[in-house]
Design an enzyme around this catalytic site. Structure first.
Site, PDB file in Angstrom:
ATOM      1  N   GLU A  76      -5.391   2.265  -7.524  1.00  0.00           N
ATOM      2  CA  GLU A  76      -5.746   3.157  -6.427  1.00  0.00           C
ATOM      3  C   GLU A  76      -6.996   3.985  -6.636  1.00  0.00           C
ATOM      4  OE1 GLU A  76      -1.632   4.500  -4.546  1.00  0.00           O
ATOM      5  OE2 GLU A  76      -1.478   4.140  -6.677  1.00  0.00           O
TER       6      GLU A  76
ATOM      7  N   LEU B 177      -7.030  -5.705 -18.170  1.00  0.00           N
ATOM      8  CA  LEU B 177      -6.285  -6.901 -18.568  1.00  0.00           C
ATOM      9  C   LEU B 177      -6.917  -8.166 -18.010  1.00  0.00           C
ATOM     10  CD1 LEU B 177      -2.541  -5.829 -18.224  1.00  0.00           C
ATOM     11  CD2 LEU B 177      -4.061  -5.663 -20.193  1.00  0.00           C
TER      12      LEU B 177
ATOM     13  N   PHE C 113       0.815  -1.219   0.000  1.00  0.00           N
ATOM     14  CA  PHE C 113       0.000   0.000   0.000  1.00  0.00           C
ATOM     15  C   PHE C 113       0.844   1.262   0.000  1.00  0.00           C
ATOM     16  CE2 PHE C 113      -2.666  -2.913   2.880  1.00  0.00           C
ATOM     17  CZ  PHE C 113      -3.111  -3.642   1.805  1.00  0.00           C
TER      18      PHE C 113
ATOM     19  N   ARG D 188      -8.148  -0.060 -20.881  1.00  0.00           N
ATOM     20  CA  ARG D 188      -8.198  -1.513 -21.096  1.00  0.00           C
ATOM     21  C   ARG D 188      -8.075  -2.244 -19.769  1.00  0.00           C
ATOM     22  NH1 ARG D 188      -5.267  -3.974 -25.384  1.00  0.00           N
ATOM     23  NH2 ARG D 188      -6.108  -6.032 -25.849  1.00  0.00           N
TER      24      ARG D 188
ATOM     25  N   LYS E   7      -4.986   2.439 -18.129  1.00  0.00           N
ATOM     26  CA  LYS E   7      -4.668   3.570 -17.262  1.00  0.00           C
ATOM     27  C   LYS E   7      -4.452   3.170 -15.800  1.00  0.00           C
ATOM     28  CE  LYS E   7      -7.192   7.329 -18.878  1.00  0.00           C
ATOM     29  NZ  LYS E   7      -8.496   7.992 -19.143  1.00  0.00           N
ATOM     30  N   GLY E   8      -4.745   1.946 -15.433  1.00  0.00           N
ATOM     31  CA  GLY E   8      -4.439   1.501 -14.083  1.00  0.00           C
ATOM     32  C   GLY E   8      -5.647   1.471 -13.165  1.00  0.00           C
ATOM     33  N   VAL E   9      -5.688   0.453 -12.323  1.00  0.00           N
ATOM     34  CA  VAL E   9      -6.817   0.274 -11.402  1.00  0.00           C
ATOM     35  C   VAL E   9      -6.368   0.203  -9.946  1.00  0.00           C
ATOM     36  CG1 VAL E   9      -8.304  -0.896 -13.068  1.00  0.00           C
ATOM     37  CG2 VAL E   9      -6.714  -2.248 -11.687  1.00  0.00           C
TER      38      VAL E   9
ATOM     39  N   GLY F 220       0.587  -8.279  -4.575  1.00  0.00           N
ATOM     40  CA  GLY F 220      -0.824  -8.531  -4.341  1.00  0.00           C
ATOM     41  C   GLY F 220      -1.729  -7.983  -5.422  1.00  0.00           C
TER      42      GLY F 220
HETATM   43 MO1  MOS Z   1       1.113   3.541  -4.281  1.00  0.00          MO
HETATM   44  S1  MOS Z   1       0.544   4.412  -2.455  1.00  0.00           S
HETATM   45  O1  MOS Z   1       1.450   4.944  -5.242  1.00  0.00           O
HETATM   46  O2  MOS Z   1       2.595   2.779  -3.800  1.00  0.00           O
END
Ligand code: MOS
Length: 744
Positions: free
Chosen positions: A711, A636, A245, A634, A707-709, A473
């Site tokens: 956070e 994955l 995290f 996208r 674009k990422g998931v 994770g």
């Molecule tokens: Mo994440 S809090 O940008 O490692």
């Protein structure tokens, strides 16, 4: 042709995890192992005037007791550069045990090495320290008058202040103004697996460190600088990582301390931080407050946003999590001013914590938006739509992709937003029921350095694909297996993805929700280039059925290269490789991330909605259901992506209602440094969570269009909950977490 990407493939490491077979850094078997325990300063400010280690040294099983007198000096402490560069990335620019000064409680002051961890731990309690204490600053309230505006924050990546237009004039001319200040308790990461390093010197200048990290290459380069060695002397291995995290995004002191202790005793050393030490050894989300001032016309159109943040940093570094970034582009506003104010205190340098900045910044903005909607008398969702910006309000450039309005719409349908009853009209027994919403924004973080991956195809048609990313994770090893399978045109069962070592091709540390897209882009390039190499060989081979064909007319299905319009003509990779005496073929793929100032604004968007029940007598808040809809480009792997987004939404619930590290200012120490006292959501707190994604097409961000998931799921949740609490009770919430005494 894509078959594996997007599927809900089960995690390739799942079986090992649930059967307890994954190998974490403190579990790697090492012969002749010793154990180190760090002893921490109990005062928050001052210096050591005397140390007596004699009793500890005489204790059973003790091999060494090291303090600043005998640890040795580190060569260079690297700059605080976010680990996106795959370079050295110290969590702070201060390295402990170099002199007698104490800057914060929990600062390492001694290391004990013994044959067992229990004996090391016991001996640590026998060291006698005498301190001269000086007054400490551990709360914002103790030093707000000393606030300053830093030139730059965030490792130099962002300016300390930014503005456009004329905010003062817009405020003076506004029909409606909302001005509110929001306070945030510090937060800690608390991954299941505490940080751990096992250091093994194989020779005087050859070091292997098994480390629990988000970025093996960052640890390698950081250790090289600290120890005064070349990167060729250092190998960092992370087989499995039990969560992070952000606590393992930067490189803190423990790997170097383990390496120095191991060099001292001439044996391998294992150093595992205790749960309590996790609160003082790898950063945290800083105590902060944020003031939002919104100016609007009577129709709800925002004319100005002023966003000021005040937060506590360390004596060493101008750290502030970038809370102003996403809010500054959330809505169209011609006038803007954002300023970070810092106060130096006696604390370790804060660090990235689960949507670092966005989770707090968007809480402030989205709560203020709820107030604005009420003042103007329109629906909160309608207010967002009226202020939707089709371009990046900062640069004026179009978004590379957005999907935000579709997210609002889908969330509203799934939630039943438009059927919500009037505020404070629902009661079920003791429970007051309310609903709230918020926008979610998270930047698309691009790595700064080229991303590399290696793909090797064997003559039986299987492939190994490698990159230095670690799996903490997120499911990245699983997603990479899918990307590689599609790149090569072979089934996922024939692909093995290997990561988690600095010996593998360098990629960014998995931070900023960018790990999977960064490594994925490199894996995509490596595997498609390898496929093209095999096709080139086939069309040039006299004995191939594809001889003389146009390479562009060839595609690969299930490991067989065939003509696109004549799928009966072709041959398998394996046949070609056997015939041409090629045991394997290997390609290194390199992805160069696009420049940050390309012609687009780049951000990820989503919408959050929540329903709460508040006990009218006891003030207890229960979240009854949450809906989150996101447009992350996208996807994955549908299953791992949705799990990440859902996990993020539950973090948001924790941020809203539970998570707070409490400082005891008399001692300058955290008062609740344990999982018993630092509350996080458990299953009993988890409501019905609905997650959905809108697939937007984005050709700008990277070759995979993702674009990422990681956070964005957390962003906006706390505001949706706080707004729902207001809807239920009529009481605005200006402080997180919303503990029950705030509703009595
Ligand atoms: Mo994440 S809090 O940008 O490692």
């Amino acid at each position: 042709m894509s078959t594996a990407i997007g599927a809900s493939l089960n995690r390739v490491d799942g079986r090992f995890k649930v059967r307890g077979e994954s190998r974490y850094s403190a579990e790697v078997p090492v012969p002749n192992l010793t154990h180190a325990v760090v002893v921490n300063a109990k005062i928050a400010s001052g210096r050591i005037v005397a140390i007596d280690t004699s009793e500890a040294e005489r204790a059973d099983g003790v091999l060494a007791v090291l303090t600043h007198r005998d640890l040795g000096r580190v060569a260079t402490v690297p700059k605080l550069l976010p680990s996106l560069a795959g370079l050295a990335a110290s969590g702070q620019t201060f390295f402990p045990m170099q002199d007698e000064t104490i800057h914060y409680a929990g600062q390492p002051v001694a290391i004990v090495v013994a044959d067992t961890i229990e004996r090391a731990d016991h001996a640590g309690t026998l060291i006698r320290f005498e301190y001269a204490t000086t007054p400490a600053t551990t709360l914002l309230d103790q030093a707000r008058d000393q606030a300053y505006v830093p030139e730059r924050i965030f490792g130099g990546l962002l300016p300390g202040h930014a503005s456009r237009g004329d905010v003062a004039k817009a405020l003076a001319d506004a029909d409606v103004c909302v001005d509110a200040t929001y306070r945030f308790a510090p937060n800690h990461h608390n991954p299941i697996e505490p940080s751990a390093s096992t250091a093994v010197w194989e020779d005087v200048d050859r070091l292997t460190v098994y480390d629990s990290t988000q970025g093996p290459n960052s640890v390698q380069f950081t250790l090289a600088e600290l120890l005064g060695l070349s990167p060729i002397s250092i190998r960092v291995v992370s087989h499995a990582v039990g969560g992070s995290f952000g606590s393992k995004a930067m490189v803190w002191h423990h790997p170097a301390l383990a390496a120095l202790a191991a060099r001292h005793v001439g044996r391998p050393v294992r150093l595992v931080l205790t749960r309590e030490q996790m609160f003082t050894s790898c950063g945290h989300r800083e105590e902060q407050e944020q003031q939002i001032t919104l100016a609007a016309r009577s129709d709800g159109r925002i004319t100005a946003l002023r966003h000021h943040k005040l937060s506590l940093t360390s004596p060493f570094d101008d750290w502030a999590e970038p809370s102003l970034q996403s809010p500054s582009v959330a809505y169209t506003s011609p006038n803007y001013e954002g300023i970070y104010h810092l106060v130096r205190g006696n604390t370790i340098t804060p660090t990235f914590t689960r949507a670092p900045g966005e989770a707090t910044g968007m809480f402030a903005l989205e709560c203020a938006m709820d107030e604005l909607a009420e003042r103007i008398g329109i629906d909160p969702l309608e207010l967002r739509l009226r202020n939707y910006s089709a371009t990046d309000p900062e640069s004026g450039k179009p978004w590379s992709s957005s999907g935000l309005t579709e997210c609002y719409q889908r969330a509203a349908e799934l939630f039943g937003w438009h059927d919500r009853p009037p505020p404070r009209s629902r009661r079920e027994g003791q429970w007051l029921i309310g609903t709230g919403m918020a926008s979610a924004l998270y930047p698309v973080t691009q790595p700064v350095n080229p991303q590399r991956a290696r793909a090797r195809l064997y003559n039986d048609g299987t492939a190994v694909v490698e990159a230095g990313v670690s799996e903490f994770g997120t499911g990245v090893f699983t997603a990479m297996t899918q990307v590689a399978a599609d790149g090569l045109g072979i089934p996922v069962e024939r692909v093995r993805f290997v990561g988690g070592s600095s010996d593998l091709p360098n990629v960014t540390a998995a931070v900023g929700s960018a790990g999977t897209s960064a490594v994925g882009s490199a894996v995509h390039l490596a595997t498609t280039q390898l496929r093209d190499e095999l096709i080139r060989r086939a069309v040039a081979d006299d004995h191939s059925p594809l001889r003389g064909a146009d390479p562009a007319a060839v595609q690969v299905r299930d490991g067989k290269m065939v003509l696109r319009d004549r799928p009966d003509v072709g041959e398998t990779y394996a046949d070609l490789m056997h015939r041409t005496f090629a045991p394997d073929v290997e390609v290194l793929g390199t992805w160069n991330p696009p420049p940050q100032d390309a012609g687009y604004g780049v951000h990820t968007f989503g919408a959050q909605m929540a329903e709460v029940a508040v006990d009218a007598d006891l003030g207890v808040v229960r979240v009854r259901r949450m809906v989150g809809v996101f447009a992350p480009g996208r996807v994955l792997n549908r299953k791992t992506a949705h799990s990440q987004l859902m996990g993020g939404m539950l973090w948001g619930l924790g941020q809203a209602l539970l998570e707070a590290t409490r400082m005891d200012p008399r001692l300058g120490r955290w008062a609740n440094a344990s999982l018993g006292d630092y509350l996080v959501p458990v299953n009993a707190d988890a409501p019905d969570v609905v997650v959905d994604t809108i697939e937007v097409h984005d050709e700008v961000v990277n070759p995979l269009g993702m674009k990422g998931v990681g956070e964005i799921g957390v962003v906006g949740v706390a505001a949706a909950i706080a707004n729902a609490v207001y809807d239920a009770t009529g009481r605005r919430q200006y402080e997180l977490p919303i503990t029950l005494e705030k509703l009595l």
